[in-house]
Scaffold this motif. Structure first.
Motif, short mmCIF file in Angstrom:
data_model
loop_
_atom_site.label_atom_id
_atom_site.label_comp_id
_atom_site.label_asym_id
_atom_site.label_seq_id
_atom_site.Cartn_x
_atom_site.Cartn_y
_atom_site.Cartn_z
N ASN A 190 -3.98 -4.20 0.05
CA ASN A 190 -2.91 -5.19 0.19
C ASN A 190 -2.36 -5.16 1.62
OD1 ASN A 190 0.32 -5.37 0.10
ND2 ASN A 190 -0.55 -6.84 -1.35
N LYS A 191 -2.19 -6.36 2.19
CA LYS A 191 -1.80 -6.42 3.61
C LYS A 191 -0.42 -5.82 3.87
CE LYS A 191 -4.91 -9.92 5.25
NZ LYS A 191 -5.16 -11.27 5.73
N ALA A 192 0.53 -6.07 2.97
CA ALA A 192 1.88 -5.52 3.16
C ALA A 192 1.86 -4.00 3.02
CB ALA A 192 2.86 -6.15 2.17
N SER A 193 1.10 -3.50 2.03
CA SER A 193 1.00 -2.04 1.84
C SER A 193 0.42 -1.38 3.08
CB SER A 193 0.11 -1.70 0.64
OG SER A 193 0.61 -2.24 -0.53
N HIS A 198 1.35 2.80 5.66
CA HIS A 198 0.22 2.95 6.57
C HIS A 198 -0.34 4.38 6.59
CE1 HIS A 198 -2.34 1.70 9.85
NE2 HIS A 198 -2.11 2.89 10.38
N ALA A 199 0.54 5.38 6.72
CA ALA A 199 0.06 6.76 6.88
C ALA A 199 -0.71 7.21 5.65
CB ALA A 199 1.25 7.69 7.15
N ALA A 200 -0.15 6.94 4.48
CA ALA A 200 -0.80 7.38 3.23
C ALA A 200 -2.14 6.67 3.04
CB ALA A 200 0.12 7.09 2.04
N LEU A 201 -2.19 5.37 3.35
CA LEU A 201 -3.43 4.62 3.18
C LEU A 201 -4.47 5.03 4.20
CD1 LEU A 201 -2.04 1.09 2.27
CD2 LEU A 201 -3.60 2.47 0.89
N ARG A 202 -4.04 5.19 5.45
CA ARG A 202 -4.96 5.64 6.51
C ARG A 202 -5.62 6.95 6.12
NH1 ARG A 202 -8.18 3.58 8.59
NH2 ARG A 202 -7.45 1.51 8.70
#
Ligand code: AMP
Length: 213
Positions: A190-193, A198-202
């Motif tokens: 998801n673009k907003a997520s 950001h840090a958790a997804l990265r």
């Protein structure tokens, strides 16, 4: 800690995703045959297990931060509202056109000389685009499963369906006439997520990448 929701495609992709989730420490910590929302081994990551065609919608609307989905589903849905950062290389197959062996439709190549070709598929958008790109108009018959049956009972001349080993086509007396594209499962975000978490997804995406995904 940031919490994340990961949407998983029920069926073949889920089966192929489990070893990857295991390696990431995200294996389901609950009964995936019954529960729709399951905790993972990581207390910060929840899993939702849904129909493949619904995964892009959940992720687009932010009901899930990320999801594992087949490229076929993504192409049919239209993936513009999603980030597609990783091809996971799992659930590999191809999207192909097939016809009854020995029928006039079993010859590869343009359909120009033939009239009112009927194509049965779960993928009306991809099918329409594919034939339209060649200037061919076909009648599309939307089905939800067992596409292989359609040409056998005279419902369609051709089918567009996923092929992995080719055994299902062969068993039903069909031949593959053309490959539309190669398909595998990919991760969508998801673009907003991607901004807010950001840090958790990265971190998660980097770990996936380092596993060779
Ligand atoms: P196969 O006999 O191995 O060629 O598999 C073909 C059947 O499995 C067809 O009914 C396909 O719709 C289905 N199939 C093949 N690969 C996949 C996949 N990656 N995801 C979902 N369904 C698949």
């Amino acid at each position: 800690m940031t919490s994340l929701t990961l949407a998983l495609s029920k069926g073949r992709i889920l089966e192929d995703s489990l070893p990857l989730l295991e390696k990431l420490g995200l294996a389901p910590a609950g009964d995936i045959d019954r529960l729709l929302r399951v905790p993972s081994q990581d207390p910060n990551v929840h899993l939702v297990i849904i129909r493949p065609a619904d995964v892009p919608t959940y992720v687009e609307h932010g009901a899930a931060d990320l999801g594992i989905v087949g490229k076929d589903v993504l192409m049919e849905h239209g993936g513009d509202a999603l980030y597609e950062p990783l091809d996971l290389g799992i659930a590999q197959c191809r999207l192909s056109i097939a016809a009854v062996k020995g029928s006039p439709f079993a010859q590869p190549g343009p359909l120009a000389a033939r009239k009112r070709i009927r194509v049965a598929t779960k993928y009306p958008e991809i099918t329409r685009r594919h034939f339209a790109a060649r200037g061919e108009q076909v009648e599309i018959i939307k089905l939800y499963g067992s596409m292989e049956l359609a040409p056998l009972v005279g419902l369609a001349d051709l089918i567009v369906d996923l092929v992995a080993t080719g055994n299902t086509l062969k068993a039903n007396g069909l031949v593959e006439t053309e490959i539309i594209c190669q398909v595998s499962a990919c991760m969508v975000v998801n673009k907003a997520s991607m901004k807010m978490k950001h840090a958790a997804l990265r971190d998660l995406l980097t770990r996936m990448q380092s596993l060779g995904a």
